[in-house]
Design an enzyme around this catalytic site. Structure first.
Site, PDB file in Angstrom:
ATOM      1  N   SER A   1     -11.152   2.909  -2.453  1.00  0.00           N
ATOM      2  CA  SER A   1     -10.474   1.761  -2.627  1.00  0.00           C
ATOM      3  C   SER A   1      -9.949   1.137  -1.435  1.00  0.00           C
ATOM      4  O   SER A   1      -9.601   0.169  -1.077  1.00  0.00           O
ATOM      5  CB  SER A   1      -9.168   2.045  -3.625  1.00  0.00           C
ATOM      6  OG  SER A   1      -8.255   2.936  -2.844  1.00  0.00           O
TER       7      SER A   1
ATOM      8  N   TYR B   1      -5.108   1.310  -5.251  1.00  0.00           N
ATOM      9  CA  TYR B   1      -5.372   1.566  -6.703  1.00  0.00           C
ATOM     10  C   TYR B   1      -4.380   2.226  -7.209  1.00  0.00           C
ATOM     11  O   TYR B   1      -4.391   2.564  -8.514  1.00  0.00           O
ATOM     12  CB  TYR B   1      -6.667   2.282  -6.558  1.00  0.00           C
ATOM     13  CG  TYR B   1      -8.170   1.280  -6.642  1.00  0.00           C
ATOM     14  CD1 TYR B   1      -8.084   0.127  -6.093  1.00  0.00           C
ATOM     15  CD2 TYR B   1      -9.470   1.781  -6.988  1.00  0.00           C
ATOM     16  CE1 TYR B   1      -9.125  -0.612  -5.968  1.00  0.00           C
ATOM     17  CE2 TYR B   1     -10.540   0.980  -7.049  1.00  0.00           C
ATOM     18  CZ  TYR B   1     -10.209  -0.314  -6.398  1.00  0.00           C
ATOM     19  OH  TYR B   1     -11.369  -0.958  -6.361  1.00  0.00           O
TER      20      TYR B   1
ATOM     21  N   ASN C   1      -9.518   9.666  -5.295  1.00  0.00           N
ATOM     22  CA  ASN C   1      -9.018  10.412  -6.199  1.00  0.00           C
ATOM     23  C   ASN C   1      -8.540   9.439  -7.440  1.00  0.00           C
ATOM     24  O   ASN C   1      -8.634   9.990  -8.659  1.00  0.00           O
ATOM     25  CB  ASN C   1      -7.686  11.243  -5.836  1.00  0.00           C
ATOM     26  CG  ASN C   1      -8.153  12.412  -4.952  1.00  0.00           C
ATOM     27  OD1 ASN C   1      -8.726  13.498  -5.692  1.00  0.00           O
ATOM     28  ND2 ASN C   1      -8.442  12.511  -3.962  1.00  0.00           N
ATOM     29  N   THR C   2      -7.962   8.354  -7.121  1.00  0.00           N
ATOM     30  CA  THR C   2      -7.534   7.455  -8.215  1.00  0.00           C
ATOM     31  C   THR C   2      -8.622   6.848  -9.251  1.00  0.00           C
ATOM     32  O   THR C   2      -8.531   6.967 -10.350  1.00  0.00           O
ATOM     33  CB  THR C   2      -6.729   6.276  -7.802  1.00  0.00           C
ATOM     34  OG1 THR C   2      -5.625   6.632  -6.910  1.00  0.00           O
ATOM     35  CG2 THR C   2      -6.299   5.634  -8.910  1.00  0.00           C
TER      36      THR C   2
ATOM     37  N   GLU D   1      -1.698   3.886   5.981  1.00  0.00           N
ATOM     38  CA  GLU D   1      -2.584   2.568   6.336  1.00  0.00           C
ATOM     39  C   GLU D   1      -1.699   1.698   7.394  1.00  0.00           C
ATOM     40  O   GLU D   1      -2.421   0.674   7.763  1.00  0.00           O
ATOM     41  CB  GLU D   1      -2.919   2.033   4.962  1.00  0.00           C
ATOM     42  CG  GLU D   1      -3.763   2.679   4.244  1.00  0.00           C
ATOM     43  CD  GLU D   1      -4.647   1.575   3.531  1.00  0.00           C
ATOM     44  OE1 GLU D   1      -4.331   0.631   3.095  1.00  0.00           O
ATOM     45  OE2 GLU D   1      -5.616   2.452   2.901  1.00  0.00           O
TER      46      GLU D   1
ATOM     47  N   THR E   1      -7.475  11.055  -0.289  1.00  0.00           N
ATOM     48  CA  THR E   1      -8.142  11.075   0.672  1.00  0.00           C
ATOM     49  C   THR E   1      -7.567  10.786   1.896  1.00  0.00           C
ATOM     50  O   THR E   1      -7.918  10.841   3.322  1.00  0.00           O
ATOM     51  CB  THR E   1      -9.551  10.538   0.673  1.00  0.00           C
ATOM     52  OG1 THR E   1      -9.435   9.062   0.352  1.00  0.00           O
ATOM     53  CG2 THR E   1     -10.373  11.316  -0.335  1.00  0.00           C
TER      54      THR E   1
END
Length: 276
Positions: free
Chosen positions: A13, A44, A76-77, A161, A196
């Protein structure tokens, strides 16, 4: 005429999947890879199952259209909310040659029990991953004796981020969730970073976990699993092109992606914009 590339597709994502790609390239450098980050629609982790499924399917289909035979959901999502539907509902209906989509949850759950001495493991993830119960369900299949404790960390992805992962401001949120997780059982001796993005917080995570705690990042586990998968599926392996080429796509600004991606991937990259 040159043979068309049939790279291994890697989807996330946003940026976190680059930590997986880095390990894949380190383990299996001969293959071609194309990475797709859906940065325009991230995160996500807070979205519904249906939305994550639709977004993930769009991106997987694009990677197939670019020649990929194998796509890794390095998210993972997406692995928790979309993988099963794509494997069971969509792949059988797709035209063309045999295609595969793999996630990051199963490779991790196949081995996590070998790291724990107490039989108690913790899982740190996004709210979407934790709510899905995917890790609890999958670990039960391979290690039914393990006790699994989860903690959602909704602030960790934004911290990473926004470049705050190594700053003092991150300490409060890292310690808060580590303390909450460990407060669920003093016997937890293994902690899985089930997102991640979280490896970038590893230094701070170690500050607030007891000495001797095993902290697992997924990149190397997934790389080892992919190497084994390709050995067991030679009919697919032979179709993956091997020129050591890398391509990077983002649904948002390539300039912004390239600047951030260096932190996750470990070296400069040059991406292209993808309009979905």
């Amino acid at each position: 005429m040159p043979t068309p590339l049939q790279p291994i597709g890697v989807f996330d994502s946003g940026y976190g999947g680059l930590t997986i790609l880095r390990e894949l390239v380190g383990k299996l450098p001969q293959y071609d890879y194309v990475y797709l980050g859906d940065n325009a629609r991230t995160p996500y982790g807070t979205r519904s199952f249906e939305t994550v499924y639709q977004y993930t399917l769009e991106c997987v289909q694009h990677l197939f259209d670019r020649g990929c035979r194998l796509v890794i959901l390095a998210c993972n999502t997406a692995s928790a909310k979309a993988l099963r539907n794509i494997q069971q509902l969509d792949l059988p209906k797709m035209d063309g040659p045999n295609r595969r989509v793999l996630g990051v949850i199963r490779p991790t759950t196949e081995v996590i029990g070998t790291y724990s001495r107490t039989g108690q493991v913790g899982v740190l993830g996004t709210r979407g991953t934790v709510t899905s119960e995917s890790y609890v369900v999958e670990i039960e299949k391979f290690f039914p004796e393990l006790r699994v404790f989860q903690e959602a960390c909704p602030m960790w992805v934004p911290l990473v981020e926004n470049g705050e992962y190594d700053n003092p401001g991150a300490d409060y949120f890292v310690r808060q969730h580590i303390d909450r997780l460990l407060g669920k059982s003093p016997g937890i001796d293994t902690i899985l970073l089930a997102c991640t993005h979280y490896p970038l917080l590893l230094g701070k995570i170690r500050q607030y976990t007891p000495i001797g705690t095993t902290i697992l990042s997924q990149g190397r586990i997934v790389a080892d699993s992919l190497a084994d998968y390709l050995l067991r599926h030679p009919e697919l392996e032979v179709e993956c092109s091997k020129h050591g080429q890398r391509a990077f796509l983002t649904t948002d600004s390539p300039a912004d992606f390239d600047r951030q991606a260096t932190v996750f991937y470990g070296e400069p990259i040059q991406s292209m914009h993808l309009a979905l």
